[in-house]
Design an enzyme around this catalytic site. Sequence first.
Site, PDB file in Angstrom:
ATOM      1  N   ASP A 235     -46.639 -10.043  -9.364  1.00 32.05           N
ATOM      2  CA  ASP A 235     -47.238 -10.724 -10.514  1.00 32.05           C
ATOM      3  C   ASP A 235     -46.329 -10.631 -11.737  1.00 32.05           C
ATOM      4  OD1 ASP A 235     -49.106 -12.119 -11.960  1.00 32.05           O
ATOM      5  OD2 ASP A 235     -50.438 -10.425 -12.285  1.00 32.05           O
TER       6      ASP A 235
ATOM      7  N   HIS B 116     -40.610 -18.053 -11.177  1.00 34.39           N
ATOM      8  CA  HIS B 116     -40.854 -17.984  -9.731  1.00 34.39           C
ATOM      9  C   HIS B 116     -39.533 -17.932  -8.963  1.00 34.39           C
ATOM     10  CE1 HIS B 116     -45.040 -18.376 -10.442  1.00 34.39           C
ATOM     11  NE2 HIS B 116     -45.036 -19.649 -10.736  1.00 34.39           N
TER      12      HIS B 116
ATOM     13  N   LEU C 139     -38.176  -4.059  10.505  1.00 35.70           N
ATOM     14  CA  LEU C 139     -39.110  -4.132   9.373  1.00 35.70           C
ATOM     15  C   LEU C 139     -40.056  -5.292   9.634  1.00 35.70           C
ATOM     16  CD1 LEU C 139     -40.023  -3.537   6.388  1.00 35.70           C
ATOM     17  CD2 LEU C 139     -38.288  -5.209   5.675  1.00 35.70           C
TER      18      LEU C 139
HETATM   19  C1  FPP Z   1     -47.615 -14.439  -9.941  1.00 41.55           C
HETATM   20  O1  FPP Z   1     -46.956 -14.653 -11.161  1.00 41.55           O
HETATM   21  C2  FPP Z   1     -46.795 -14.868  -8.836  1.00 41.55           C
HETATM   22  C3  FPP Z   1     -47.080 -15.907  -8.011  1.00 41.55           C
HETATM   23  C4  FPP Z   1     -48.284 -16.741  -8.160  1.00 41.55           C
HETATM   24  C5  FPP Z   1     -46.204 -16.289  -6.924  1.00 41.55           C
HETATM   25  C6  FPP Z   1     -45.308 -15.247  -6.351  1.00 41.55           C
HETATM   26  C7  FPP Z   1     -44.167 -15.941  -5.778  1.00 41.55           C
HETATM   27  C8  FPP Z   1     -42.910 -15.490  -5.755  1.00 41.55           C
HETATM   28  C9  FPP Z   1     -42.494 -14.160  -6.198  1.00 41.55           C
HETATM   29  C10 FPP Z   1     -41.838 -16.381  -5.244  1.00 41.55           C
HETATM   30  C11 FPP Z   1     -41.548 -16.083  -3.808  1.00 41.55           C
HETATM   31  C12 FPP Z   1     -42.582 -16.675  -2.977  1.00 41.55           C
HETATM   32  C13 FPP Z   1     -42.463 -16.943  -1.683  1.00 41.55           C
HETATM   33  C14 FPP Z   1     -43.589 -17.564  -1.033  1.00 41.55           C
HETATM   34  C15 FPP Z   1     -41.282 -16.665  -0.878  1.00 41.55           C
HETATM   35  P1  FPP Z   1     -47.691 -15.514 -12.266  1.00 41.55           P
HETATM   36  O2  FPP Z   1     -47.144 -16.880 -12.233  1.00 41.55           O
HETATM   37  O3  FPP Z   1     -49.179 -15.445 -12.086  1.00 41.55           O
HETATM   38  O4  FPP Z   1     -47.239 -14.762 -13.549  1.00 41.55           O
HETATM   39  P2  FPP Z   1     -48.049 -14.621 -14.904  1.00 41.55           P
HETATM   40  O5  FPP Z   1     -49.277 -13.822 -14.582  1.00 41.55           O
HETATM   41  O6  FPP Z   1     -47.092 -13.911 -15.792  1.00 41.55           O
HETATM   42  O7  FPP Z   1     -48.374 -16.000 -15.365  1.00 41.55           O
END
Ligand code: FPP
Length: 247
Positions: A21, A38, A132
Site C-alpha cells: 500500500d 504503481h 519460493l
Molecule cells: C495500493 O496503493 C496498491 C495497489 C492498489 C496496487 C499494488 C500494485 C503494485 C505494487 C504493482 C504491482 C502489481 C502487480 C499485479 C504485479 P494505493 O494506490 O492504494 O496507494 P495510496 O493508498 O497511497 O493511494
Amino acid sequence: MTAVPPLSSDDQPQHVAIIMDGNGRWARSRGRPRTFGHREGVEALRRTVEAAGALNLAYLTVFGFSTENWSRPKDEVHTLMDLLRLYVQRDLDRLVREGVRIRVIGERSGLSADILRIIETAESRTAQNTHLNLTIAFNYGAQNEIARAARRVAEDVARGALRPDEVNEASLGARLDTAGLPAPDLIVRTSGELRLSNFMLWQAAYAELVFLDILWPDFDRAALEAAIDEFRRRERRYGGASRHAGS
Ligand code: FPP
C-alpha cells in the site's frame, strides 16, 4: 528495541503475505500521477521477491489488485492490468530459472482473455518449482473467495460428493483459492494503514500483523527484514499455551 539474533531457518516465518500500500501517496508526494507510483511498486515487488528468495522464505503472497480496485479511474485500472502483464512477461524466464513457483489467487471471471492466458502460462511454466512460492492476489477479495468456496461446498453437497456433516474448516479451506498453501504466519501492510482491507481474512486467523510506515515503492530487503524481526519478537499462542513467534 532488544537485539535480534540473525535469521535462522527455525525461527523465521514460513509464509509472509504483504499488502503493498502507498503507491498513490508516494507518487503524489513527488508531484507525479498515481500510475507512476504503481510502476515503482513493481520495482519494489521485484526487490521483495529477490529478498524473499535470499532469506529462504518458502511462501510470499502479495496483494496486487483487489475486487474493489475496479472502482478506481479507468486509466489506473488499465495501468494495474498492464503492470501484471509487464511483471509476469518480463520476469517469467528469470523466475522459472530461479525456482520460483507462481500462483495467482482471486476471481478469474472478469479478467480479460490475455491476462488469463498470462496467468495460466506463468502458473504452468513454474508448476515444478520449489524454491519460493510466490502467490499474487489479483482481482482478489477475501469475502469473494470465501463465498466462491461456499458455493463449491454447496455444489458438492448437492451432487452428493460431500455430506452436510462433512462441511467444516478443513473441507471449506480445501475449496479456497489458497488450498494447499500454509496460512501466512506474518501479514505486513505498508503505508501506515491499520486494516486488512478484505485480504486473506480466513487465512489470517493466527497471523501476526505488522504495519510499517514506509510507502510500498520504498520497500526493500531491509524493510522485509525489519518486519520479520518484529514477527520474531511476538509471542504466538494459537489460542493455547504461550509460544514465541519463531518457535
Ligand atoms: C495500493 O496503493 C496498491 C495497489 C492498489 C496496487 C499494488 C500494485 C503494485 C505494487 C504493482 C504491482 C502489481 C502487480 C499485479 C504485479 P494505493 O494506490 O492504494 O496507494 P495510496 O493508498 O497511497 O493511494
